[in-house]
Design a protein around this motif. Structure first.
Motif, PDB file in Angstrom:
ATOM      1  N   ALA A 112       3.950   2.785   2.796  1.00  0.00           N
ATOM      2  CA  ALA A 112       5.091   3.601   2.250  1.00  0.00           C
ATOM      3  C   ALA A 112       4.417   4.738   1.727  1.00  0.00           C
ATOM      4  N   ALA A 113       5.209   5.779   1.625  1.00  0.00           N
ATOM      5  CA  ALA A 113       4.501   7.163   1.027  1.00  0.00           C
ATOM      6  C   ALA A 113       5.288   7.597  -0.011  1.00  0.00           C
ATOM      7  N   LEU A 114       4.592   8.062  -1.056  1.00  0.00           N
ATOM      8  CA  LEU A 114       5.122   8.725  -2.266  1.00  0.00           C
ATOM      9  C   LEU A 114       5.216  10.079  -1.937  1.00  0.00           C
ATOM     10  N   GLY A 115       6.404  10.736  -2.392  1.00  0.00           N
ATOM     11  CA  GLY A 115       6.550  12.123  -2.631  1.00  0.00           C
ATOM     12  C   GLY A 115       6.183  12.932  -1.418  1.00  0.00           C
ATOM     13  N   ALA A 116       6.480  12.419  -0.229  1.00  0.00           N
ATOM     14  CA  ALA A 116       6.214  13.268   0.815  1.00  0.00           C
ATOM     15  C   ALA A 116       6.946  14.556   1.108  1.00  0.00           C
ATOM     16  N   ILE A 117       6.317  15.531   1.467  1.00  0.00           N
ATOM     17  CA  ILE A 117       6.932  16.876   1.440  1.00  0.00           C
ATOM     18  C   ILE A 117       7.464  16.919   2.865  1.00  0.00           C
ATOM     19  N   VAL A 118       8.826  17.192   2.916  1.00  0.00           N
ATOM     20  CA  VAL A 118       9.590  16.978   4.202  1.00  0.00           C
ATOM     21  C   VAL A 118      10.403  18.188   4.226  1.00  0.00           C
ATOM     22  N   GLU A 119      10.351  18.760   5.620  1.00  0.00           N
ATOM     23  CA  GLU A 119      11.372  20.279   5.571  1.00  0.00           C
ATOM     24  C   GLU A 119      12.862  19.827   5.582  1.00  0.00           C
ATOM     25  N   ARG A 152       0.994  -1.204   0.085  1.00  0.00           N
ATOM     26  CA  ARG A 152      -0.016  -0.099  -0.049  1.00  0.00           C
ATOM     27  C   ARG A 152       1.141   1.143  -0.068  1.00  0.00           C
ATOM     28  N   PHE A 153       0.741   2.174  -1.140  1.00  0.00           N
ATOM     29  CA  PHE A 153       1.555   3.250  -1.129  1.00  0.00           C
ATOM     30  C   PHE A 153       0.642   4.414  -0.908  1.00  0.00           C
ATOM     31  N   CYS A 154       1.100   5.567  -0.143  1.00  0.00           N
ATOM     32  CA  CYS A 154       0.098   6.646   0.033  1.00  0.00           C
ATOM     33  C   CYS A 154       0.798   7.532  -1.277  1.00  0.00           C
ATOM     34  N   ALA A 155      -0.316   8.201  -2.145  1.00  0.00           N
ATOM     35  CA  ALA A 155       0.293   8.977  -3.231  1.00  0.00           C
ATOM     36  C   ALA A 155      -0.975  10.190  -2.968  1.00  0.00           C
ATOM     37  N   GLY A 156      -0.377  11.516  -3.686  1.00  0.00           N
ATOM     38  CA  GLY A 156      -1.308  12.530  -3.813  1.00  0.00           C
ATOM     39  C   GLY A 156      -2.301  12.125  -4.748  1.00  0.00           C
ATOM     40  N   GLU A 157      -3.519  12.570  -4.481  1.00  0.00           N
ATOM     41  CA  GLU A 157      -4.583  12.071  -5.456  1.00  0.00           C
ATOM     42  C   GLU A 157      -4.655  13.268  -6.652  1.00  0.00           C
ATOM     43  N   ASP A 158      -3.883  14.399  -6.624  1.00  0.00           N
ATOM     44  CA  ASP A 158      -4.070  15.492  -7.528  1.00  0.00           C
ATOM     45  C   ASP A 158      -2.555  16.089  -7.621  1.00  0.00           C
TER      46      ASP A 158
END
Length: 140
Positions: free
Chosen positions: A88-95, A30-36
């Motif tokens: 896992a998460a895809l493209g997480a915005i991290v400081e 299962r990958f978290c991904a931004g819907e748009d």
């Protein structure tokens, strides 16, 4: 190409570790991904280079890629991983400070960045100079 292979290996290690908490040989990841969030990911047609990236990692593990679509502007990908909604998460915005190692996210393992984007501020020619986004205060 070597850099991409190294990143794939790092993500593969992370995904295997996360998937092992569910089962020895996961049937799906299962990958978290931004819907748009094109060109990274798009729910409507399950496309984007991060979607392709996730499918490649899943194929290496002989598993199916499953996508948990999140509103990347309102939901924390890291929190979704911690809550068990995603492996896992895809493209997480991290400081930047987090990636540099000065701050950690307890319970989350970060790979080296494989993508970076810059932002610019567009304003009227006669507007006062802006030193940082913080200096905008409530105007942000």
């Amino acid at each position: 190409m070597i850099r991409l292979k190294a990143v794939l290996l790092l993500v593969l290690i992370f995904v295997v570790a996360a998937a092992n908490s569910r089962a020895q040989t996961p049937e799906s990841i299962r990958f978290c991904a931004g819907e748009d969030n094109m060109p990274l990911s798009q729910k409507s047609n399950e496309s984007g280079f991060e979607v392709d990236f996730a499918r490649a990692v899943a194929r290496l593990l002989k598993a199916e890629a499953e996508f948990i679509w999140l509103d990347s502007h309102a939901e924390s990908f890291e929190q979704a991983v911690l809550e068990g909604r995603c492996d896992a998460a895809l493209g997480a915005i991290v400081e930047t400070e987090t990636m540099a190692g000065s701050r950690t996210l307890p319970g989350v393992v970060l790979t080296k960045p494989y993508y970076a984007a810059g932002y610019i501020l567009i304003r009227q020619p006669d507007a006062p100079p802006v030193g940082s986004l913080d200096s905008l205060g409530e105007q942000r």
